[in-house]
Design a protein around this motif. Structure first.
Motif, PDB file in Angstrom:
ATOM      1  N   ILE A  82     -17.478  73.427  93.075  1.00 37.17           N
ATOM      2  CA  ILE A  82     -17.856  72.576  92.193  1.00 37.17           C
ATOM      3  C   ILE A  82     -17.741  73.243  90.892  1.00 37.17           C
ATOM      4  N   ASP A  83     -18.477  74.445  90.814  1.00 35.59           N
ATOM      5  CA  ASP A  83     -18.625  75.039  89.438  1.00 35.59           C
ATOM      6  C   ASP A  83     -17.224  75.768  89.231  1.00 35.59           C
ATOM      7  N   THR A  86     -15.008  72.701  87.804  1.00 39.22           N
ATOM      8  CA  THR A  86     -15.446  72.350  86.572  1.00 39.22           C
ATOM      9  C   THR A  86     -15.072  73.428  85.586  1.00 39.22           C
ATOM     10  N   ASN A  87     -15.300  74.806  85.779  1.00 40.11           N
ATOM     11  CA  ASN A  87     -14.791  75.878  84.909  1.00 40.11           C
ATOM     12  C   ASN A  87     -13.404  75.868  84.513  1.00 40.11           C
ATOM     13  N   GLU A  91     -12.743  67.912  87.387  1.00 40.43           N
ATOM     14  CA  GLU A  91     -13.902  67.195  87.813  1.00 40.43           C
ATOM     15  C   GLU A  91     -13.762  66.411  89.099  1.00 40.43           C
ATOM     16  N   ARG A 167     -18.251  65.021  99.219  1.00 41.37           N
ATOM     17  CA  ARG A 167     -18.819  64.505  97.778  1.00 41.37           C
ATOM     18  C   ARG A 167     -20.008  63.295  97.995  1.00 41.37           C
ATOM     19  N   ARG A 173     -20.408  62.144  93.141  1.00 40.67           N
ATOM     20  CA  ARG A 173     -19.872  62.450  91.710  1.00 40.67           C
ATOM     21  C   ARG A 173     -20.661  61.395  91.067  1.00 40.67           C
TER      22      ARG A 173
END
Length: 182
Positions: A82-83, A86-87, A91, A167, A173
């Motif tokens: 997930i990181d 996101t980076n 999303e 998820r 989310r």
């Protein structure tokens, strides 16, 4: 990924995991509430874990013929994926193990060969593994090879019927809402 256009409101972003980091099992679980099914799955999975089951994220699919598909992935791996997304400015709306994208209904297990990896989906089967090990693991299970063209052609029909999404639970989310003071 730098060339991807920004996603539009009606589009959904799916983060695909290669499959080898996620354990997929069909567990015999009666018609339980989601919380009861999660607790029962934790007990069942605990016997097979090398580490503490509390360090795992479990996602559970809907009841199908007395069984539910359960996916287990280490929380630290889920956080890392997930990181990573996101980076990159993404999303993900959904997180899926790649073997679940192989369209399957009935019949022999489908095997999609990729360089260095076999993706398998069949009746109570879904995994990603090295090709040599896939043959040993499948043994006498009837299989049907699919190629890239068939995988891609069947993908649109299979997307609405995906058996589970990672998820959920603490990884679902969350939408943020802003209150306009005007």
């Amino acid at each position: 990924l730098d060339t991807l256009p920004p996603s539009r409101e009606e589009e959904r972003v799916i983060l695909l995991l290669g499959g080898s980091e996620v354990t997929l099992r069909w567990l015999e679980l009666p018609a339980l509430t989601d919380a009861q099914a999660l607790a029962a799955a934790r007990i069942e999975i605990a016997d097979e874990c090398l580490g503490p089951v509390d360090a795992l994220h479990l996602a559970i699919g809907p009841l199908h013929g007395g069984h539910r598909l359960v996916a287990a992935i280490a929380n630290v791996r889920m956080a890392a994926w997930i990181d990573w997304a996101t980076n990159l400015g993404l999303e993900p709306d959904h997180v899926m193990p790649l073997p679940l994208l192989i369209a399957y209904g009935e019949g022999p297990a489908r095997v999609w060969e990729r360089p260095g990896r076999s993706f398998v989906r069949g009746h109570h089967l879904a995994f990603a593994i090295e090709p040599e090990l896939a043959a040993m693991l499948l043994g006498e299970v009837p299989t049907e090879a699919i190629d890239d063209a068939r995988f891609e052609a069947e993908l649109p029909a299979g997307l609405p019927a995906l058996p589970l999404d990672l998820r959920q639970g603490s990884w679902r989310r969350r939408r943020t809402f802003r209150v306009d003071a005007d």
